[in-house]
Design a protein around this motif. Structure first.
Motif, short mmCIF file in Angstrom:
data_model
loop_
_atom_site.label_atom_id
_atom_site.label_comp_id
_atom_site.label_asym_id
_atom_site.label_seq_id
_atom_site.Cartn_x
_atom_site.Cartn_y
_atom_site.Cartn_z
N ILE A 39 0.81 -1.22 0.00
CA ILE A 39 0.00 0.00 0.00
C ILE A 39 0.84 1.28 0.00
O ILE A 39 0.52 2.23 -0.75
CB ILE A 39 -1.03 0.00 1.14
CG1 ILE A 39 -2.12 -1.05 0.86
CG2 ILE A 39 -1.66 1.39 1.33
CD1 ILE A 39 -3.22 -1.13 1.90
N PRO A 40 1.93 1.38 0.79
CA PRO A 40 2.71 2.63 0.77
C PRO A 40 3.19 3.03 -0.63
O PRO A 40 3.26 4.23 -0.94
CB PRO A 40 3.89 2.32 1.70
CG PRO A 40 3.35 1.30 2.64
CD PRO A 40 2.44 0.44 1.82
N SER A 41 3.49 2.06 -1.48
CA SER A 41 3.96 2.37 -2.84
C SER A 41 2.84 2.85 -3.75
O SER A 41 3.10 3.38 -4.83
CB SER A 41 4.61 1.13 -3.46
OG SER A 41 3.65 0.12 -3.70
N LEU A 42 1.59 2.69 -3.32
CA LEU A 42 0.43 3.09 -4.12
C LEU A 42 -0.12 4.46 -3.73
O LEU A 42 -0.91 5.04 -4.48
CB LEU A 42 -0.69 2.05 -3.99
CG LEU A 42 -0.35 0.60 -4.31
CD1 LEU A 42 -1.57 -0.29 -4.03
CD2 LEU A 42 0.10 0.45 -5.76
N VAL A 43 0.29 4.95 -2.57
CA VAL A 43 -0.30 6.17 -2.02
C VAL A 43 0.24 7.42 -2.70
O VAL A 43 1.46 7.55 -2.92
CB VAL A 43 -0.05 6.25 -0.50
CG1 VAL A 43 -0.47 7.61 0.07
CG2 VAL A 43 -0.82 5.12 0.22
N ARG A 44 -0.66 8.31 -3.05
CA ARG A 44 -0.28 9.59 -3.67
C ARG A 44 0.28 10.53 -2.60
O ARG A 44 -0.36 10.74 -1.56
CB ARG A 44 -1.49 10.25 -4.33
CG ARG A 44 -2.15 9.41 -5.44
CD ARG A 44 -3.37 10.14 -5.98
NE ARG A 44 -4.15 9.30 -6.86
CZ ARG A 44 -3.97 9.19 -8.18
NH1 ARG A 44 -2.99 9.86 -8.75
NH2 ARG A 44 -4.76 8.42 -8.91
N SER A 45 1.43 11.11 -2.86
CA SER A 45 2.06 11.99 -1.89
C SER A 45 1.19 13.22 -1.60
O SER A 45 1.13 13.70 -0.46
CB SER A 45 3.44 12.43 -2.38
OG SER A 45 3.35 13.12 -3.62
N LYS A 46 0.49 13.72 -2.61
CA LYS A 46 -0.38 14.89 -2.41
C LYS A 46 -1.53 14.56 -1.46
O LYS A 46 -1.97 15.42 -0.69
CB LYS A 46 -0.94 15.36 -3.75
CG LYS A 46 0.10 16.01 -4.66
CD LYS A 46 -0.53 16.46 -5.97
CE LYS A 46 0.49 17.10 -6.90
NZ LYS A 46 -0.12 17.51 -8.19
#
Length: 220
Positions: free
Chosen positions: A109-116
């Protein structure tokens, strides 16, 4: 492009009676998860993570009659989802399933999360807002992420029978109007002067209509 929709009036829902309470000065914020906070649908990604791409595509090929029937409006979103969940996870021990979901939440999941999206959540939390994820994805693999980021969760719940995942959904799929029902069941929105809502598909529009500040596809 961010589309912000300000709503002067809230839709009334017959049969749901709420008592007026003292207005909370800090805002409350409701976020869809898949596609809004993430770049991909976690339901599909967890299938791939579990079985690998080859078996994932084979599974969807076997399940294609149900997906076609859903797209044609013959069966519901919920039934199509249940058939897919049963194919990939049906019969798995609930304890093992939840451990697998924890692993998926940590590794994928962390690799899928949008930084914005994370920036917006952090900004709201610093302003004292209560942040709630409202998702059609099962709570099993979203809860670890929500716990880590200290946000609340309203998601689809899966049925467990004799200690095993059946693939069926307990109650209703948390999608469309069900998102509104779940929110109103958990929160008296008259207690908040400011309600922020974030979504990215037509299934989020009923939830977006609850907001005093609503944002459609805000982090793309």
């Amino acid at each position: 492009m961010v589309l912000a929709l300000d709503h002067a009036h809230h839709q009334e829902y017959p049969g749901i009676h709420v008592q007026k309470t003292e207005i909370v000065s800090q805002p409350i914020a409701f976020f869809d998860f898949d596609g809004t906070i993430t770049t991909k649908d976690t339901l599909l990604e967890i299938f791939k993570y579990r079985h690998g791409k080859a078996r994932f595509y084979l599974g969807f090929l076997l399940n294609s009659p149900f997906l076609v029937a859903y797209k044609a409006g013959i069966i519901s979103n919920q039934l199509a989802k249940e058939m897919t969940l049963k194919l990939f996870f049906g019969g798995m021990k609930a304890e093992a399933f939840n451990a697998f979901c924890e692993q998926f939440a940590k590794e994928i999941i962390p690799s899928l999360v949008r930084s914005k999206a994370l920036t917006e959540i952090d900004k709201l939390k610093k302003a004292g807002a209560e942040v709630v994820i409202v998702s059609a994805s099962p709570e099993n693999w979203l809860q670890p992420w929500c716990r880590e980021h200290q946000v609340k969760l309203l998601g689809t719940q899966l049925e467990v029978n004799n200690g095993k995942i059946t693939g069926k959904i307990k109650g209703n799929n948390c999608h469309g109007e069900e998102k509104v029902r779940r929110i109103r069941e958990a929160y008296d929105l008259t207690a908040w002067k400011e309600v922020y809502c974030y979504g990215d598909t037509s299934g989020d529009k009923p939830m977006l209509a609850l907001g005093t500040h609503s944002f459609y596809q805000p982090f793309r």
